[in-house]
Design an enzyme around this catalytic site. Sequence first.
Site: not given
Length: 681
Positions: A238, A243, A463, A236, A460, A240
Amino acid sequence: MAENKSGKSPKSNPKQKKQKFNFYWIYGGLAILFIFLQFMSWDGSSQKVNWGELKVMLEEGDVDRLILINRERAEVYIKANQLSRPKYEDVRDGSFGSSGPQYYYNITSPDKFEEKVGEAQQSVEMKVYIDNETRKNWGGELLGWILPIAILVGAWFFIMRMMSKNSGGAGGQIFNIGKSKAQLFDKSTSVNLNFNDVAGLEEAKVEVMEIVDFLKNPSKYTQLGGKIPKGALLVGPPGTGKTLLAKAVAGEAKVPFFSISGSDFVEMFVGVGASRVRDLFKQAKEKAPCIIFIDEIDAIGRARGKNAMTGANDERENTLNQLLTEMDGFATNTGVIILAATNRADILDRALMRAGRFDRQIHVELPDLLERKAIFKVHMKPLKLNKTVNVDFLAKQTPGFSGADIANVCNESALIGARKNKKVIEKQDFMDAIDRIIGGLEKRNKIISQKEKKVIAFHEAGHAAVSWLLEYAHPLVKVTIVPRGKALGAAWYLPEERQITTFEQMYDEMTSAMGGRASEEINFGKVSTGALNDLEKVTKQAYAMVTYFGLNKEIGNISFYDSTGQQEYSFHKPFSEKTAETIDSEISKLVEGAYERAKKLLLDNKGDLEKLASLLLEKEVIFSEDLEEIFGSRPFDDGKEEEIYIKKAEAKKKVAKKLPRSKKESTKKTNVAPDKDSANK
């Protein structure tokens, strides 16, 4: 490896006493030997005399013998009948009695000493003649040879001990360099973490819990003829929680748990990696049933033969070969399960991924809406919150965030609130924290001319307007012209969480990205370099549509995507020059078509665009409510998102039912969020 902490085996006490012997006893014995040798060469209670005193003794005839030792020193023996005189009272009762020399005299020239002795005895009837004797100081000579060597050996041991302390384990000692660096967690070093402490990841927890059940109740699975899986690979992005899941397994399994990183196998010495793998599995077999967890296994599990520079004797490849043999080789590892984690499963060796080694691949994906809500609840427990903070709202505002990102949002919100001297954390603090993580630090003091500010505002606004007017473009959350990080302006969107994407959806996103440059051309008649990030994004998206996803009619249903990664090492493209020209042409058509489409939308709504830009110049930050006042409500929002949310909630409940009853009751209460790796959004 036997452990005597429990004290159950009284027979082991004599062995323990034998093991306490060390080389310090030998060092002490050698020191005593040197002292004894020095003592043997000691001349007892002899006193030093000068020539005047010795001359008187010779003239009076009191001297019995004169022995010249190594032509450097003269030993003087007094006659036994003369020792009773008062002048010899100090040397009468020496440690050696009358048999030893009572006096000694250091000489510089033996020849002159003989002349002086002869002259002093001219009037003496019984003259004393000098005897020459050669003696060796064995203690001094041995000490002169051994002492420098002992100093060198002692310094070497001291350096090795300091190296072992600095390295934090047996691996620092030169003789233990091939030993495994794995950290063992067992009953004495228990981990206070279980599956109830992991927020979200319900499907992954079911898979991992079954592995724990294999070790606790093996007969349940073997009585039907099945075999216990050899290993499971957590895959998966990093941050998530890979560990963290492994930590939960360590706390839940109640069996010995070996934890080690992939990089711990690699050393500058040849053959050390393979030796450490062998030692790790040797310890694991002795403590079976047990679990071995290898974090970041891609450090040693990279596909072999990819790097032509290192050749076949690469240390990493030797380590991988040994790992493959230990996991599923000629010998069997009964009761040992391998758990590994990586975010780069695509580069792992195929032999490592086959069944029999890693029988299962558990995908730990980025959290969805419900899982983000659960993670937020975990990290918000220690925070002092205002009643206006809504967990559902925050979960919706953080699509694509990993568990580590959400933990960072909560921490940043607390820091922002403290910076403003607040007693509680408010909703705006969380929003500022999200903006800080996504866009970077706000830079209101950056000097921008009024003309540039106007260009940024229209960019902007372009957008925002295009994304509001298109059906599949991501809905707008907020727009700002306050510089953040390297950006002079930014727009925040709320992307729909979908698993597959159509041509229309991607084309609408491209059109929205081109809205900024289109707005500049419409309102100012020229374009600027401010659209660099937009152009990069659109070009990559168009290339993926044409070459990877088969969404172009000219290229057809062909994909040049290579999931194995072999094309990285190829000097040739997987298509001809003619196809390359067609790809370039189609990419250009897509990008230019999206640009013209954005221009047409903005021209049709130019009046509203100017109102939006003016409002942005005035307020510097505007939200979706401001767009709704200018453009009206979006006709595409029909409440489908809430339906999806409800369906996912029902699915989560079904997964929770698969958990054991004792676990099911406590999965609603989460205490620890996924691990703190950073995510690449």
